[in-house]
Design a protein around this motif. Structure first.
Motif, PDB file in Angstrom:
ATOM      1  N   THR A  76      -0.287   3.072 -30.844  1.00 50.22           N
ATOM      2  CA  THR A  76       0.884   2.384 -30.443  1.00 50.22           C
ATOM      3  C   THR A  76       1.831   3.396 -29.521  1.00 50.22           C
ATOM      4  O   THR A  76       2.213   3.086 -28.448  1.00 50.22           O
ATOM      5  N   ALA A  77       2.144   4.390 -30.153  1.00 51.36           N
ATOM      6  CA  ALA A  77       2.760   5.736 -29.315  1.00 51.36           C
ATOM      7  C   ALA A  77       1.977   6.003 -28.305  1.00 51.36           C
ATOM      8  O   ALA A  77       2.745   6.196 -27.111  1.00 51.36           O
ATOM      9  N   ALA A  78       0.570   6.246 -28.196  1.00 47.28           N
ATOM     10  CA  ALA A  78      -0.025   6.801 -27.005  1.00 47.28           C
ATOM     11  C   ALA A  78       0.006   5.712 -25.892  1.00 47.28           C
ATOM     12  O   ALA A  78       0.054   6.294 -24.916  1.00 47.28           O
ATOM     13  N   PHE A  79      -0.055   4.427 -26.183  1.00 45.77           N
ATOM     14  CA  PHE A  79      -0.158   3.699 -25.143  1.00 45.77           C
ATOM     15  C   PHE A  79       1.156   2.569 -24.839  1.00 45.77           C
ATOM     16  O   PHE A  79       1.178   1.861 -24.112  1.00 45.77           O
ATOM     17  N   ARG A  80       2.063   3.308 -25.579  1.00 43.88           N
ATOM     18  CA  ARG A  80       3.495   2.559 -25.586  1.00 43.88           C
ATOM     19  C   ARG A  80       3.215   0.811 -25.465  1.00 43.88           C
ATOM     20  O   ARG A  80       3.507   0.291 -24.629  1.00 43.88           O
ATOM     21  N   ALA A  81       2.484   0.532 -26.540  1.00 43.22           N
ATOM     22  CA  ALA A  81       2.129  -0.890 -26.595  1.00 43.22           C
ATOM     23  C   ALA A  81       2.688  -1.441 -28.037  1.00 43.22           C
ATOM     24  O   ALA A  81       3.033  -0.810 -28.874  1.00 43.22           O
ATOM     25  N   GLN A  82       2.495  -2.610 -28.115  1.00 41.60           N
ATOM     26  CA  GLN A  82       2.692  -3.273 -29.258  1.00 41.60           C
ATOM     27  C   GLN A  82       1.511  -3.133 -30.287  1.00 41.60           C
ATOM     28  O   GLN A  82       0.308  -2.863 -29.777  1.00 41.60           O
ATOM     29  N   PRO A  83       1.571  -3.159 -31.594  1.00 39.71           N
ATOM     30  CA  PRO A  83       0.540  -2.988 -32.558  1.00 39.71           C
ATOM     31  C   PRO A  83      -0.727  -3.619 -32.128  1.00 39.71           C
ATOM     32  O   PRO A  83      -1.928  -3.338 -32.295  1.00 39.71           O
ATOM     33  N   GLU A  84      -0.568  -4.982 -31.707  1.00 35.05           N
ATOM     34  CA  GLU A  84      -1.518  -5.859 -31.678  1.00 35.05           C
ATOM     35  C   GLU A  84      -2.360  -5.430 -30.384  1.00 35.05           C
ATOM     36  O   GLU A  84      -3.527  -5.452 -30.287  1.00 35.05           O
ATOM     37  N   ASP A  85      -1.669  -5.187 -29.391  1.00 33.46           N
ATOM     38  CA  ASP A  85      -2.069  -4.666 -27.853  1.00 33.46           C
ATOM     39  C   ASP A  85      -3.003  -3.476 -28.333  1.00 33.46           C
ATOM     40  O   ASP A  85      -4.140  -3.221 -27.677  1.00 33.46           O
ATOM     41  N   ALA A  86      -2.435  -2.398 -29.050  1.00 34.95           N
ATOM     42  CA  ALA A  86      -3.202  -1.181 -29.180  1.00 34.95           C
ATOM     43  C   ALA A  86      -4.366  -1.380 -30.134  1.00 34.95           C
ATOM     44  O   ALA A  86      -5.544  -0.811 -29.813  1.00 34.95           O
ATOM     45  N   ALA A  87      -4.435  -2.168 -31.043  1.00 37.53           N
ATOM     46  CA  ALA A  87      -5.419  -2.423 -31.971  1.00 37.53           C
ATOM     47  C   ALA A  87      -6.530  -3.390 -30.846  1.00 37.53           C
ATOM     48  O   ALA A  87      -7.647  -2.890 -30.938  1.00 37.53           O
ATOM     49  N   ARG A  88      -6.262  -4.153 -30.245  1.00 35.12           N
ATOM     50  CA  ARG A  88      -6.864  -4.916 -29.233  1.00 35.12           C
ATOM     51  C   ARG A  88      -7.929  -4.087 -28.236  1.00 35.12           C
ATOM     52  O   ARG A  88      -9.099  -4.095 -28.088  1.00 35.12           O
ATOM     53  N   PHE A  89      -6.971  -2.973 -27.981  1.00 38.73           N
ATOM     54  CA  PHE A  89      -7.757  -2.149 -26.771  1.00 38.73           C
ATOM     55  C   PHE A  89      -8.653  -1.104 -27.464  1.00 38.73           C
ATOM     56  O   PHE A  89      -9.851  -0.807 -27.156  1.00 38.73           O
ATOM     57  N   ALA A  90      -8.403  -0.632 -28.731  1.00 37.92           N
ATOM     58  CA  ALA A  90      -9.157   0.126 -29.698  1.00 37.92           C
ATOM     59  C   ALA A  90     -10.624  -0.403 -30.151  1.00 37.92           C
ATOM     60  O   ALA A  90     -11.512  -0.070 -29.884  1.00 37.92           O
ATOM     61  N   VAL A  91     -10.379  -2.055 -30.269  1.00 32.15           N
ATOM     62  CA  VAL A  91     -11.816  -2.704 -30.355  1.00 32.15           C
ATOM     63  C   VAL A  91     -12.406  -2.740 -29.319  1.00 32.15           C
ATOM     64  O   VAL A  91     -13.621  -2.581 -29.202  1.00 32.15           O
ATOM     65  N   HIS A  92     -11.754  -3.022 -28.301  1.00 31.63           N
ATOM     66  CA  HIS A  92     -12.386  -3.037 -26.908  1.00 31.63           C
ATOM     67  C   HIS A  92     -13.391  -1.960 -26.550  1.00 31.63           C
ATOM     68  O   HIS A  92     -14.414  -1.950 -26.169  1.00 31.63           O
ATOM     69  N   GLN A  93     -12.499  -0.987 -26.714  1.00 33.56           N
ATOM     70  CA  GLN A  93     -13.346   0.600 -26.445  1.00 33.56           C
ATOM     71  C   GLN A  93     -14.470   0.810 -27.304  1.00 33.56           C
ATOM     72  O   GLN A  93     -15.567   1.207 -26.686  1.00 33.56           O
ATOM     73  N   ALA A  94     -14.420   0.413 -28.525  1.00 36.38           N
ATOM     74  CA  ALA A  94     -15.519   0.663 -29.528  1.00 36.38           C
ATOM     75  C   ALA A  94     -16.703  -0.324 -29.087  1.00 36.38           C
ATOM     76  O   ALA A  94     -17.546   0.408 -29.128  1.00 36.38           O
ATOM     77  N   ALA A  95     -16.395  -1.435 -28.908  1.00 36.34           N
ATOM     78  CA  ALA A  95     -17.359  -2.459 -28.490  1.00 36.34           C
ATOM     79  C   ALA A  95     -18.175  -2.082 -27.142  1.00 36.34           C
ATOM     80  O   ALA A  95     -19.392  -2.066 -27.085  1.00 36.34           O
ATOM     81  N   GLU A  96     -17.398  -1.625 -26.155  1.00 38.83           N
ATOM     82  CA  GLU A  96     -17.570  -1.121 -24.977  1.00 38.83           C
ATOM     83  C   GLU A  96     -18.889   0.173 -25.136  1.00 38.83           C
ATOM     84  O   GLU A  96     -19.753  -0.022 -24.767  1.00 38.83           O
ATOM     85  N   GLY A  97     -18.446   1.054 -26.189  1.00 36.14           N
ATOM     86  CA  GLY A  97     -19.378   2.147 -26.322  1.00 36.14           C
ATOM     87  C   GLY A  97     -20.593   1.562 -26.929  1.00 36.14           C
ATOM     88  O   GLY A  97     -21.844   2.112 -26.549  1.00 36.14           O
ATOM     89  N   VAL A  98     -20.516   0.620 -27.811  1.00 35.40           N
ATOM     90  CA  VAL A  98     -21.775   0.143 -28.556  1.00 35.40           C
ATOM     91  C   VAL A  98     -22.762  -0.587 -27.457  1.00 35.40           C
ATOM     92  O   VAL A  98     -24.149  -0.413 -27.432  1.00 35.40           O
ATOM     93  N   ARG A  99     -21.966  -1.470 -26.687  1.00 33.50           N
ATOM     94  CA  ARG A  99     -22.802  -2.131 -25.472  1.00 33.50           C
ATOM     95  C   ARG A  99     -23.588  -0.954 -24.499  1.00 33.50           C
ATOM     96  O   ARG A  99     -24.704  -1.342 -24.285  1.00 33.50           O
ATOM     97  N   HIS A 100     -22.739  -0.118 -24.114  1.00 33.26           N
ATOM     98  CA  HIS A 100     -23.574   1.063 -23.283  1.00 33.26           C
ATOM     99  C   HIS A 100     -24.663   1.548 -24.235  1.00 33.26           C
ATOM    100  O   HIS A 100     -25.772   1.721 -23.376  1.00 33.26           O
ATOM    101  N   HIS A 101     -24.579   1.648 -25.545  1.00 35.58           N
ATOM    102  CA  HIS A 101     -25.629   2.560 -26.404  1.00 35.58           C
ATOM    103  C   HIS A 101     -26.745   1.502 -25.986  1.00 35.58           C
ATOM    104  O   HIS A 101     -27.899   1.736 -26.231  1.00 35.58           O
TER     105      HIS A 101
END
Length: 114
Positions: A76-101
């Protein structure tokens, strides 16, 4: 003892495992009376259906933990976002890594079979 009361007692003693002859001796009535009471008993009431569960709010629910709270605070602090937005971003990034794999593995299999 009234017939209704006797039938309740007969049902109770039957549930406790007594046979009609034992119940008749216990109540001082004939075995035929006990058997008739058992035959004429109404069927047991069906068990009540459980109340439907309350609908769960849409979204992702996670059990709270100290580590999860700290990680969410960092994002939340790193992205200056709401907790929900930060969590959404983190889940998206993790899923993107799995998709690439998965895509890389599929491409490697396709090349190996060609």
């Amino acid at each position: 003892m009234s017939r209704a009361t006797r039938r309740i007692v007969v049902a109770h003693l039957t549930d406790r495992g007594m046979n009609p002859a034992e119940i008749a001796a216990e109540l001082g009535v004939s075995g035929d009376t006990v058997r008739r009471d058992l035959r004429e008993m109404p069927p047991p009431a069906p068990a009540p259906e459980p109340a439907p569960a309350a609908p769960v709010a849409a979204g992702l629910l996670l059990p709270e933990s100290t580590q999860l709270r700290q990680d969410l605070s960092v994002l939340t602090a790193a992205f200056r976002a709401q907790p929900e937005d930060a969590a959404r971003f983190a889940v998206h990034q993790a899923a993107e890594g799995v998709r690439h794999h998965w895509q890389a593995r599929a491409e490697a299999r396709a090349q190996a079979s060609a």
